[in-house]
Design an enzyme around this catalytic site. Structure first.
Site, mmCIF file in Angstrom:
data_model
loop_
_atom_site.group_PDB
_atom_site.id
_atom_site.type_symbol
_atom_site.label_atom_id
_atom_site.label_comp_id
_atom_site.label_asym_id
_atom_site.label_seq_id
_atom_site.Cartn_x
_atom_site.Cartn_y
_atom_site.Cartn_z
ATOM 1 N N LYS A 1 12.516 64.958 14.183
ATOM 2 C CA LYS A 1 13.403 64.534 13.501
ATOM 3 C C LYS A 1 13.817 65.046 12.069
ATOM 4 O O LYS A 1 14.898 64.782 11.043
ATOM 5 C CB LYS A 1 12.994 63.063 13.214
ATOM 6 N N ASP B 1 15.809 57.981 14.310
ATOM 7 C CA ASP B 1 14.428 57.225 13.343
ATOM 8 C C ASP B 1 14.268 56.524 14.019
ATOM 9 O O ASP B 1 14.897 55.039 15.086
ATOM 10 C CB ASP B 1 14.463 57.403 11.890
#
Length: 213
Positions: A120, A138
């Site tokens: 991420k 997320d």
């Protein structure tokens, strides 16, 4: 959800926010890398409060190494998990200095090899600092993708892969920013604000919240 609806979702999100970006404050790829690393299990507001004090003093790998781990901790001690994050940032800075002349690398593989940097974080840096059309999933994006039916999946990676496959190319660069902001301010976890949502008629969520009387 079909391709026409997906495209319309992003068209509407773009209409209300043509130039979305991260709410983390940064001026260089390295500052963004540090800020995103610090943001794990923390709020952007909390990270910004810390980096507003840190970056004027140390905003390069060399300067943070000069601070030392204890020196860095004094700036980030208000952020959750700051001990582990300080250790990771210091180790990442050492690699950046030794292998990349203090510059942030521009490949996923090199970024993910840095301590404290997962997929991420790498995606955020590649997208926001280097303009690559990556999708950083997320908790907000995971929730919005599943709740709306945009890209349902049981894991973060499954959602990312589905978004990568289905988001029209013209929207891909800014897509994860639109979805994060939508999840943070409209499609909130506990009580989504469905009455004010610009994509409510396209959303497949069955428990839409009603308008106030």
């Amino acid at each position: 959800m079909n391709a026409t609806k997906r495209a319309e979702i992003f068209r509407r999100l773009r209409e209300i926010n043509p130039n979305p970006t991260t709410e983390l404050e940064y001026t260089t790829p390295f500052e963004l890398l540090v800020a995103v690393t610090l943001s794990a299990q923390a709020t952007d507001i909390g990270v910004n409060k810390a980096t507003r004090k840190l970056f004027p003093v140390a905003n390069t790998p060399q300067a943070i190494l000069a601070l030392g781990e204890d020196g860095l901790k004094r700036y980030i001690s208000t952020i959750g998990l700051y001990n582990a994050k300080a250790k990771n940032v210091m180790a990442a800075c050492r690699i950046l200095v030794d292998r990349y002349d203090g510059e942030v690398p521009t490949t996923r593989e090199a970024l993910e090899a840095l301590p404290g940097v997962g997929r991420k974080t790498a995606n955020v840096v590649l997208n926001t600092a280097f303009g690559q059309p990556t999708i950083a999933v997320d908790t907000h994006i995971f929730r919005v993708s599943n709740r709306t039916g945009l890209a349902p999946g049981k894991t973060v990676r499954a959602v990312e892969d589905k978004l990568e496959k289905t988001i029209p190319a013209e929207f891909k660069q800014d897509a994860h920013h639109w979805l994060i902001l939508h999840g943070r301010y409209v499609c909130k976890a506990r009580k989504p604000d469905c009455p004010s949502c610009v994509i409510r008629d396209l959303c497949q969520y069955r428990q839409k919240t009603p308008a106030a009387d």
